[in-house]
Design a protein around this motif. Structure first.
Motif, PDB file in Angstrom:
ATOM      1  N   ASP A  36     -44.554  56.529  27.675  1.00 51.05           N
ATOM      2  CA  ASP A  36     -44.484  55.101  27.324  1.00 51.05           C
ATOM      3  C   ASP A  36     -43.905  54.905  25.929  1.00 51.05           C
ATOM      4  OD1 ASP A  36     -45.550  54.419  29.729  1.00 51.05           O
ATOM      5  OD2 ASP A  36     -47.564  54.007  28.981  1.00 51.05           O
ATOM      6  N   GLY A  37     -42.887  54.043  25.842  1.00 53.99           N
ATOM      7  CA  GLY A  37     -42.308  53.683  24.552  1.00 53.99           C
ATOM      8  C   GLY A  37     -41.275  54.627  23.986  1.00 53.99           C
ATOM      9  N   VAL A  38     -40.992  55.752  24.658  1.00 55.46           N
ATOM     10  CA  VAL A  38     -40.010  56.710  24.124  1.00 55.46           C
ATOM     11  C   VAL A  38     -38.590  56.164  24.321  1.00 55.46           C
ATOM     12  CG1 VAL A  38     -39.678  58.122  26.202  1.00 55.46           C
ATOM     13  CG2 VAL A  38     -39.429  59.156  23.973  1.00 55.46           C
ATOM     14  N   ASN A  39     -37.746  56.364  23.317  1.00 55.68           N
ATOM     15  CA  ASN A  39     -36.347  55.949  23.425  1.00 55.68           C
ATOM     16  C   ASN A  39     -35.544  57.060  24.095  1.00 55.68           C
ATOM     17  OD1 ASN A  39     -36.471  53.380  22.286  1.00 55.68           O
ATOM     18  ND2 ASN A  39     -36.330  54.192  20.221  1.00 55.68           N
ATOM     19  N   VAL A  40     -34.739  56.683  25.087  1.00 57.69           N
ATOM     20  CA  VAL A  40     -33.892  57.624  25.816  1.00 57.69           C
ATOM     21  C   VAL A  40     -32.456  57.105  25.793  1.00 57.69           C
ATOM     22  CG1 VAL A  40     -35.744  58.422  27.335  1.00 57.69           C
ATOM     23  CG2 VAL A  40     -34.350  56.484  28.029  1.00 57.69           C
ATOM     24  N   ASP A  41     -31.500  57.970  26.114  1.00 57.59           N
ATOM     25  CA  ASP A  41     -30.104  57.553  26.203  1.00 57.59           C
ATOM     26  C   ASP A  41     -29.749  57.292  27.659  1.00 57.59           C
ATOM     27  OD1 ASP A  41     -29.467  57.657  23.492  1.00 57.59           O
ATOM     28  OD2 ASP A  41     -28.980  59.786  23.572  1.00 57.59           O
ATOM     29  N   ILE A  42     -29.378  56.069  27.979  1.00 57.32           N
ATOM     30  CA  ILE A  42     -28.916  55.725  29.319  1.00 57.32           C
ATOM     31  C   ILE A  42     -27.410  55.999  29.343  1.00 57.32           C
ATOM     32  CG2 ILE A  42     -28.717  53.922  31.077  1.00 57.32           C
ATOM     33  CD1 ILE A  42     -31.605  54.629  30.453  1.00 57.32           C
ATOM     34  N   ILE A  43     -26.953  56.692  30.379  1.00 56.47           N
ATOM     35  CA  ILE A  43     -25.550  57.089  30.489  1.00 56.47           C
ATOM     36  C   ILE A  43     -24.830  56.103  31.408  1.00 56.47           C
ATOM     37  CG2 ILE A  43     -23.993  58.937  31.195  1.00 56.47           C
ATOM     38  CD1 ILE A  43     -26.438  60.854  30.682  1.00 56.47           C
ATOM     39  N   PHE A  44     -23.756  55.505  30.891  1.00 56.87           N
ATOM     40  CA  PHE A  44     -22.964  54.528  31.645  1.00 56.87           C
ATOM     41  C   PHE A  44     -21.589  55.105  31.963  1.00 56.87           C
ATOM     42  CE2 PHE A  44     -26.079  51.899  29.553  1.00 56.87           C
ATOM     43  CZ  PHE A  44     -26.323  50.869  30.440  1.00 56.87           C
TER      44      PHE A  44
END
Length: 188
Positions: free
Chosen positions: A109-117
């Protein structure tokens, strides 16, 4: 568009294999006694996580996909998809379990991740390379378990299982490399 040739293939290189954006996860340069050298590679699809094996010969070229990354916050699992929130616009985005595949075992919960587009569509997610997590379950130590290099399995707060040294106990905060799934150090 940029291209990748046989000599450029290394672990982590992004390329398009048959219309699908992929990342090289394994490669081997082969120089047979007779004939031309070639490369055997395994490339993991950004779209569905499937691994494709391919033999690359001199002269073969692959396009490099234009991939964008956007940092978003992991919110929750709604039972069908993982939900993420854009930190700037507060828009929500859902990704399927298949799209999140390996990274999902590091979601907290609350962790920042990189979304790949790719081409404007969210296709995958990458967890932070290093995370600090609490050990929730691990076997107790026994007298004599002091040999260096020995490891025991530990379940972390996200559900991921890693091998840790015997001196680490339940409740300890540890630093983990999420790319290799390896224990790095105990956080003091």
């Amino acid at each position: 568009m940029a291209t990748v040739g046989m000599g450029d293939i290394k672990k982590g290189v992004r390329l398009i294999v048959g219309e699908v954006p992929c990342k090289v996860v394994e490669f081997q340069h082969v120089k047979p006694g007779k004939g031309a050298a070639f490369v055997r590679m395994k490339a993991k699809s950004f779209l569905n996580g499937k691994v494709v094996e391919k033999t690359v010969h001199a002269g073969d070229k692959f396009e490099v996909p234009v991939i964008d990354y956007k940092t978003m916050q992991y919110l929750y699992d709604d039972g069908e998809m993982y939900q993420f929130m854009d930190n700037d616009t507060y828009d929500q985005l859902g990704l399927s379990y298949e799209q999140c595949d390996d990274a999902s075992k590091w979601f907290k919960d609350g962790v920042n991740v990189d979304i790949i587009f790719y081409k404007g569509n969210a296709i995958s997610v990458a967890a932070p390379e290093v995370m600090e997590l609490i050990v929730t379950e691990t076997p107790p130590n026994f007298k004599g378990d002091t040999s260096s290099g020995s490891k025991k399995p530990a379940t972390l707060e996200t559900g991921a299982v890693v091998q840790i040294p015997y001196h680490v106990l339940e409740g300890d905060l540890i630093r983990v490399n999420t790319v290799d799934g390896e224990y790095l150090e105990k956080v003091k």
